[in-house]
Design a protein around this motif. Structure first.
Motif, PDB file in Angstrom:
ATOM      1  N   UNK A 126      88.810 136.680 122.502  1.00  0.00           N
ATOM      2  CA  UNK A 126      88.827 135.164 122.067  1.00  0.00           C
ATOM      3  C   UNK A 126      87.741 134.440 122.377  1.00  0.00           C
ATOM      4  N   UNK A 127      87.124 134.556 123.528  1.00  0.00           N
ATOM      5  CA  UNK A 127      86.092 134.116 123.829  1.00  0.00           C
ATOM      6  C   UNK A 127      84.631 134.232 122.960  1.00  0.00           C
ATOM      7  N   UNK A 128      84.603 135.573 122.506  1.00  0.00           N
ATOM      8  CA  UNK A 128      83.576 135.917 121.534  1.00  0.00           C
ATOM      9  C   UNK A 128      83.652 135.099 120.071  1.00  0.00           C
ATOM     10  N   UNK A 129      85.077 135.312 119.744  1.00  0.00           N
ATOM     11  CA  UNK A 129      85.466 134.754 118.509  1.00  0.00           C
ATOM     12  C   UNK A 129      85.106 133.154 118.650  1.00  0.00           C
ATOM     13  N   UNK A 130      85.206 132.549 119.631  1.00  0.00           N
ATOM     14  CA  UNK A 130      85.260 131.151 119.650  1.00  0.00           C
ATOM     15  C   UNK A 130      83.697 130.474 119.712  1.00  0.00           C
ATOM     16  N   UNK A 131      82.920 131.516 120.410  1.00  0.00           N
ATOM     17  CA  UNK A 131      81.371 131.361 120.604  1.00  0.00           C
ATOM     18  C   UNK A 131      80.840 131.502 119.351  1.00  0.00           C
ATOM     19  N   UNK A 132      81.293 132.771 118.545  1.00  0.00           N
ATOM     20  CA  UNK A 132      80.698 133.056 117.262  1.00  0.00           C
ATOM     21  C   UNK A 132      80.897 131.860 116.325  1.00  0.00           C
ATOM     22  N   UNK A 133      82.258 131.141 116.335  1.00  0.00           N
ATOM     23  CA  UNK A 133      82.543 130.147 115.466  1.00  0.00           C
ATOM     24  C   UNK A 133      81.775 128.942 115.684  1.00  0.00           C
TER      25      UNK A 133
END
Ligand SMILES: Nc1nc2c(ncn2[C@@H]2O[C@H](COP(=O)(O)OP(=O)(O)OP(=O)(O)O)[C@@H](O)[C@H]2O)c(=O)[nH]1
Ligand SMILES: [Mg+2]
Length: 360
Positions: free
Chosen positions: A136-143
């Motif tokens: 989830x963190x990776x996704x949010x940071x990518x976004x």
């Protein structure tokens, strides 16, 4: 320090909680959702008793461990999976360490014991919970990176790199606590309160008789068991003993060849696994033990007492507990040259008696 008790359904978590906290709460039936229970135990420290005789303070404050027992997940007994991601996740995340109860007692309903399987399953659950968090963190940071202005990127990129690195290592079976992360990567991870980043103490809940398992004898890969604390206890027996008057319990322990109560053993293993030590403060008002991680700088130790102490820190006057006992007072210690003056970076040791000089 807060320690959350985890383990497979019906492994004896609540019984262990009762043994450790002398609680009067009966082990709930499988599947019935009980309340969250918290029990506080004092960490016995003979040094505080000796200092109390020296200073005759108004109060003595022992270090404390808070144990948390969570109710079983709805329908929990029926399937083996413990939900670490449920509504009590915040308690697990806030804990300073996890006490992982593994069943090693025979139970007709649950079939033969298999501590290796059960431990591996729980460690796997912890890793899966963390992987979800990191994904989830990776996704949010990518976004966030996609939407960011160029000036914002330097702050986001190291965070994203740290998350990816931790996730890759976790996928290859290395708990976050055992990963080789730089201090800044570790700091980036702190926000996520990852479960495998915490110290884990395995408590083998043994039967009243029979062989007690040991981590080294489970045949699990060393990368899985490395760094885990371990302790053996017979939770049901200890829970009974915990309800008896102390003298009677001692007699039973003697008869059974148990040299020390479960709670004392568990506390020690928890301290060791977490890497905690106690520094001491003295005075007419209060004699007190402060649990802190081994070797923390004096500045942070001051902050453990009060956040104002970090801002106004001038220096720390430090004397070894043994030296203070020998000298009889701080003043005498100063005369003999064993009361030292230390700065902000001094690494605090177990048994340091510290007087912080603060500019307020
Ligand atoms: N023989 C034996 N039985 C035990 C021991 N510890 C727990 N039990 C039994 O195992 C059952 C489950 O114990 P609990 O302490 O409720 O286990 P739990 O992990 O809290 O269970 P859930 O919260 O439902 O997941 C109870 O019937 C206990 O009496 C032990 O050391 N020896
Ligand atoms: Mg329970």
């Amino acid at each position: 320090m807060d320690i959350a008790i985890i383990g497979l359904p019906q492994s004896g978590k609540t019984t262990a909680f009762n043994a450790l906290t002398a609680g009067h709460y009966a082990a709930a039936d499988a599947g019935s959702a009980g309340p969250v229970q918290v029990g506080v135990v004092k960490v016995i420290d003979p040094r505080l008793d000796a200092l109390e005789r020296m200073y005759l303070p108004r109060k003595v404050v022992y270090a404390e461990i808070k144990f948390w027992d969570l109710p079983p997940a709805p329908g929990g007994g029926a399937h083996r999976r413990q939900t670490l991601t449920g509504r009590h996740r915040n308690i697990l995340q806030g804990a300073g360490a996890l006490l992982l109860v593994v069943r090693a007692f025979e139970d007709a309903l649950q079939g033969p014991t298999d501590p290796a399987r059960d431990l591996a399953e729980m460690l796997n659950e912890l890793a899966l919970a963390d992987l979800e968090t990191l994904e989830r963190a990776e996704f949010r940071l990518g976004d966030a990176l996609k939407k960011s202005r160029p000036a914002e990127r330097p702050a986001l990129l190291p965070q994203a790199d740290a998350v990816r690195k931790a996730k890759d290592a976790l996928e290859s079976g290395i708990r976050v606590r055992r990963q080789e992360l730089t201090p800044s990567e570790r700091a980036a991870m702190a926000d996520y309160q990852l479960l495998t980043g915490k110290p884990i103490i395995v408590a083998f809940n043994t039967g009243e008789s029979g062989e007690a398992p040991a981590l080294s004898g489970l045949g699990l890969p060393p990368e899985m068991t490395g760094g885990l604390g371990e302790v053996r206890l017979c939770a049901r027996l200890e829970a009974d003993l915990a309800l008896m008057p102390e003298e009677e319990a001692e007699e039973f322990r003697d008869a059974l060849g148990i040299s020390e109560s479960a709670v004392e053993r568990v506390k020690r293993v928890c301290y060791d696994t977490v890497g905690l030590v106690s520094f001491l403060t003295v005075g007419e008002d209060e004699v007190r033990a402060w649990p802190v991680p081994y070797g923390i700088p004096a500045l942070d130790a001051a902050g453990a007492i009060h956040s104002d102490f970090t801002r106004g820190f001038i220096r720390a006057e430090v004397i070894r507990y043994e030296d203070l006992m020998r000298c009889g007072s701080l003043a005498q210690g100063r005369k003999e040259g064993v009361l030292r003056s230390e700065g902000k970076t001094y690494p605090v040791q177990d048994g340091d008696v510290i007087n912080f000089l603060i500019n307020v």
